[in-house]
Scaffold this motif. Structure first.
Motif, mmCIF file in Angstrom:
data_model
loop_
_atom_site.group_PDB
_atom_site.id
_atom_site.type_symbol
_atom_site.label_atom_id
_atom_site.label_comp_id
_atom_site.label_asym_id
_atom_site.label_seq_id
_atom_site.Cartn_x
_atom_site.Cartn_y
_atom_site.Cartn_z
ATOM 1 N N THR A 131 0.835 -1.188 0.000
ATOM 2 C CA THR A 131 0.000 0.000 0.000
ATOM 3 C C THR A 131 0.876 1.247 0.000
ATOM 4 N N LYS A 147 -3.257 4.959 1.122
ATOM 5 C CA LYS A 147 -3.686 5.163 2.503
ATOM 6 C C LYS A 147 -4.474 6.450 2.653
ATOM 7 N N LEU A 184 -2.706 -5.940 12.496
ATOM 8 C CA LEU A 184 -2.447 -4.822 11.588
ATOM 9 C C LEU A 184 -2.331 -3.509 12.366
ATOM 10 N N ASP A 244 0.227 -1.540 13.234
ATOM 11 C CA ASP A 244 1.077 -0.484 12.693
ATOM 12 C C ASP A 244 0.417 0.233 11.519
ATOM 13 N N SER A 245 -0.154 -0.515 10.595
ATOM 14 C CA SER A 245 -0.802 0.138 9.454
ATOM 15 C C SER A 245 -2.076 0.857 9.894
ATOM 16 N N TRP A 246 -2.800 0.305 10.879
ATOM 17 C CA TRP A 246 -4.001 0.972 11.398
ATOM 18 C C TRP A 246 -3.632 2.315 12.002
#
Length: 106
Positions: free
Chosen positions: A2, A7, A24, A26-28
């Motif tokens: 991504t 994002k 998830l 870190d990406s959240w």
């Protein structure tokens, strides 16, 4: 993988913040930051998350010190108080129901 642009699109894709998914974190976190920055007064909302809510100014009346009421706040402090509520709301809305029930009263 991504991209930042992906994002950014995801963070503003609808009126609800992204839902936290298992494994998830870190990406959240990154997507939530983008989501918050995309709101009105986004920097102030993110400031609340990073540094805590507004410490309400006090006023002294008849020798008694008390926190100011909302209508007594300066314009900037009132906006920050509103952003504090928005930050809490965004985070709680991004939690799955089983996590929400654990943290909603804290």
């Amino acid at each position: 993988m991504t991209t930042l642009a992906d994002k950014a699109i995801l963070s503003g894709a609808d009126n609800r913040p992204p839902m936290l998914k298992k494994d998830l974190n870190d990406s959240w976190k990154i997507i939530m930051e983008l989501y918050m920055m995309n709101r009105q007064h986004g920097r102030m909302i993110l400031e609340t998350v990073e540094n805590g809510p507004l410490i309400w100014p006090t006023i002294e009346e008849n020798g008694v010190t008390r926190p100011r009421k909302y209508f007594e706040l300066s314009t900037t402090d009132a906006i920050q108080a509103d952003c504090d509520v928005k930050a809490t709301n965004i985070i709680l809305q991004g939690l799955p129901p089983e996590v929400y029930t654990l943290v909603s009263n804290h």
